[in-house]
Design an enzyme around this catalytic site. Sequence first.
Site, PDB file in Angstrom:
ATOM      1  N   PRO A 159      33.155  47.373  33.813  1.00 20.23           N
ATOM      2  CA  PRO A 159      33.710  47.455  32.463  1.00 20.23           C
ATOM      3  C   PRO A 159      33.911  46.103  31.792  1.00 20.23           C
ATOM      4  O   PRO A 159      34.334  45.141  32.436  1.00 20.23           O
ATOM      5  CB  PRO A 159      35.066  48.150  32.680  1.00 20.23           C
ATOM      6  CG  PRO A 159      35.373  47.961  34.119  1.00 20.23           C
ATOM      7  CD  PRO A 159      34.057  47.921  34.826  1.00 20.23           C
ATOM      8  N   ASN A 160      33.599  46.105  30.524  1.00 13.66           N
ATOM      9  CA  ASN A 160      33.814  44.976  29.607  1.00 13.66           C
ATOM     10  C   ASN A 160      32.824  43.827  29.790  1.00 13.66           C
ATOM     11  O   ASN A 160      32.808  42.890  28.988  1.00 13.66           O
ATOM     12  CB  ASN A 160      35.263  44.442  29.698  1.00 13.66           C
ATOM     13  CG  ASN A 160      36.277  45.522  29.377  1.00 13.66           C
ATOM     14  OD1 ASN A 160      36.174  46.150  28.326  1.00 13.66           O
ATOM     15  ND2 ASN A 160      37.217  45.775  30.271  1.00 13.66           N
ATOM     16  N   ARG A 207      33.485  37.592  24.910  1.00 13.72           N
ATOM     17  CA  ARG A 207      34.744  37.991  25.544  1.00 13.72           C
ATOM     18  C   ARG A 207      35.415  36.779  26.203  1.00 13.72           C
ATOM     19  O   ARG A 207      34.878  36.227  27.167  1.00 13.72           O
ATOM     20  CB  ARG A 207      34.452  39.034  26.625  1.00 13.72           C
ATOM     21  CG  ARG A 207      35.659  39.437  27.416  1.00 13.72           C
ATOM     22  CD  ARG A 207      35.267  40.229  28.670  1.00 13.72           C
ATOM     23  NE  ARG A 207      36.464  40.629  29.393  1.00 13.72           N
ATOM     24  CZ  ARG A 207      36.460  41.076  30.637  1.00 13.72           C
ATOM     25  NH1 ARG A 207      35.329  41.181  31.312  1.00 13.72           N
ATOM     26  NH2 ARG A 207      37.583  41.417  31.219  1.00 13.72           N
ATOM     27  N   TYR A 239      35.385  33.370  30.782  1.00 13.90           N
ATOM     28  CA  TYR A 239      34.146  33.934  31.332  1.00 13.90           C
ATOM     29  C   TYR A 239      32.881  33.189  30.911  1.00 13.90           C
ATOM     30  O   TYR A 239      31.786  33.562  31.324  1.00 13.90           O
ATOM     31  CB  TYR A 239      34.043  35.413  30.926  1.00 13.90           C
ATOM     32  CG  TYR A 239      35.170  36.242  31.485  1.00 13.90           C
ATOM     33  CD1 TYR A 239      35.332  36.384  32.862  1.00 13.90           C
ATOM     34  CD2 TYR A 239      36.095  36.866  30.648  1.00 13.90           C
ATOM     35  CE1 TYR A 239      36.383  37.136  33.379  1.00 13.90           C
ATOM     36  CE2 TYR A 239      37.140  37.614  31.155  1.00 13.90           C
ATOM     37  CZ  TYR A 239      37.281  37.750  32.530  1.00 13.90           C
ATOM     38  OH  TYR A 239      38.317  38.487  33.051  1.00 13.90           O
ATOM     39  N   ASN A 246      29.678  43.106  40.266  1.00 13.82           N
ATOM     40  CA  ASN A 246      30.848  42.626  39.528  1.00 13.82           C
ATOM     41  C   ASN A 246      31.503  43.870  38.946  1.00 13.82           C
ATOM     42  O   ASN A 246      31.087  44.381  37.904  1.00 13.82           O
ATOM     43  CB  ASN A 246      30.471  41.641  38.428  1.00 13.82           C
ATOM     44  CG  ASN A 246      31.710  41.053  37.766  1.00 13.82           C
ATOM     45  OD1 ASN A 246      32.821  41.546  37.960  1.00 13.82           O
ATOM     46  ND2 ASN A 246      31.524  40.001  36.982  1.00 13.82           N
ATOM     47  N   ALA A 280      37.510  44.943  36.255  1.00 11.18           N
ATOM     48  CA  ALA A 280      38.881  45.335  36.606  1.00 11.18           C
ATOM     49  C   ALA A 280      38.930  46.430  37.670  1.00 11.18           C
ATOM     50  O   ALA A 280      39.939  46.558  38.376  1.00 11.18           O
ATOM     51  CB  ALA A 280      39.620  45.788  35.353  1.00 11.18           C
ATOM     52  N   GLU A 286      30.450  41.118  46.550  1.00 11.84           N
ATOM     53  CA  GLU A 286      31.383  41.175  45.411  1.00 11.84           C
ATOM     54  C   GLU A 286      31.286  39.863  44.636  1.00 11.84           C
ATOM     55  O   GLU A 286      31.268  38.779  45.224  1.00 11.84           O
ATOM     56  CB  GLU A 286      32.810  41.370  45.940  1.00 11.84           C
ATOM     57  CG  GLU A 286      33.864  41.302  44.838  1.00 11.84           C
ATOM     58  CD  GLU A 286      35.294  41.436  45.371  1.00 11.84           C
ATOM     59  OE1 GLU A 286      35.473  41.959  46.496  1.00 11.84           O
ATOM     60  OE2 GLU A 286      36.211  41.004  44.666  1.00 11.84           O
ATOM     61  N   HIS A 309      32.534  37.649  40.973  1.00 13.82           N
ATOM     62  CA  HIS A 309      33.314  37.474  39.737  1.00 13.82           C
ATOM     63  C   HIS A 309      32.921  36.160  39.094  1.00 13.82           C
ATOM     64  O   HIS A 309      32.724  35.152  39.785  1.00 13.82           O
ATOM     65  CB  HIS A 309      34.814  37.463  40.030  1.00 13.82           C
ATOM     66  CG  HIS A 309      35.265  38.691  40.730  1.00 13.82           C
ATOM     67  ND1 HIS A 309      35.409  39.894  40.082  1.00 13.82           N
ATOM     68  CD2 HIS A 309      35.535  38.927  42.032  1.00 13.82           C
ATOM     69  CE1 HIS A 309      35.772  40.804  40.968  1.00 13.82           C
ATOM     70  NE2 HIS A 309      35.843  40.247  42.155  1.00 13.82           N
ATOM     71  N   ARG A 311      44.113  33.271  39.111  1.00 14.34           N
ATOM     72  CA  ARG A 311      44.590  33.985  37.922  1.00 14.34           C
ATOM     73  C   ARG A 311      45.796  34.868  38.270  1.00 14.34           C
ATOM     74  O   ARG A 311      46.472  34.612  39.261  1.00 14.34           O
ATOM     75  CB  ARG A 311      43.421  34.786  37.331  1.00 14.34           C
ATOM     76  CG  ARG A 311      42.248  33.872  36.919  1.00 14.34           C
ATOM     77  CD  ARG A 311      41.124  34.664  36.300  1.00 14.34           C
ATOM     78  NE  ARG A 311      41.553  35.333  35.075  1.00 14.34           N
ATOM     79  CZ  ARG A 311      40.857  36.327  34.497  1.00 14.34           C
ATOM     80  NH1 ARG A 311      39.708  36.729  35.034  1.00 14.34           N
ATOM     81  NH2 ARG A 311      41.302  36.886  33.392  1.00 14.34           N
TER      82      ARG A 311
HETATM   83  C1  DQA Z   1      35.964  39.642  36.522  1.00 19.55           C
HETATM   84  C2  DQA Z   1      37.417  39.427  36.963  1.00 19.55           C
HETATM   85  C3  DQA Z   1      38.229  40.694  36.791  1.00 19.55           C
HETATM   86  O1  DQA Z   1      39.570  40.465  37.193  1.00 19.55           O
HETATM   87  C4  DQA Z   1      38.232  41.128  35.350  1.00 19.55           C
HETATM   88  O2  DQA Z   1      38.931  42.342  35.204  1.00 19.55           O
HETATM   89  C5  DQA Z   1      36.849  41.233  34.793  1.00 19.55           C
HETATM   90  C6  DQA Z   1      35.897  40.186  35.106  1.00 19.55           C
HETATM   91  C7  DQA Z   1      35.134  38.338  36.565  1.00 19.55           C
HETATM   92  O3  DQA Z   1      33.926  38.417  36.531  1.00 19.55           O
HETATM   93  O4  DQA Z   1      35.713  37.243  36.599  1.00 19.55           O
HETATM   94  O5  DQA Z   1      36.546  42.128  34.014  1.00 19.55           O
HETATM   95  O6  DQA Z   1      35.355  40.562  37.419  1.00 19.55           O
END
Ligand code: DQA
Length: 148
Positions: A11-12, A19, A24, A75, A78, A99, A101, A108
């Site tokens: 998501p996102n 964003r 990011y 990735n 959240a 995994e 990020h 954070r």
């Molecule tokens: C993320 C880190 C997550 O905590 C966050 O909710 C994201 C992006 C990252 O790529 O740094 O949506 O996965």
Amino acid sequence: MAYSFLILNGPNLNLLGTRQPDVYGSTTLAEIEGLCQTHGRKIGADVAFVQSNHEGALVDAIHAARGVHDGIILNAGAYTHTSIALMDAIASTEVPTIELHLSNVHAREEFRHKSYIANVAVGVICGFGAQGYTLAMDAMMGTLGADG
Ligand code: DQA
């Protein structure tokens, strides 16, 4: 023989580029896909790139990877911090999963320090921005024993 990787974004992450660029970076998801395709040609990996904002669609994508892809770079956004369903999907399909990020989640908020995915992942890469995707591809080659 080329390996096949699924690069799965949650998501996102479709909003990357605009964003919170301070967190990011300013690279878009389409640009990251391009970087991964180019890198894949260098290292001998075909790349399928999928993004969804929906937890169930991500579960479906993980299930569909079985027998199709050699590894998943995930990735989960959240959902990393909340989703037992994604963790179970990875455990059930047994496709090696890294995994990933963009940000260093450990530097954070506390709620980002918990990862369900890490319980079942081969390893975790975080904090290297867009570069993390190609680092994860190299790490996956090593995991598969394909890096010479
Ligand atoms: C993320 C880190 C997550 O905590 C966050 O909710 C994201 C992006 C990252 O790529 O740094 O949506 O996965």
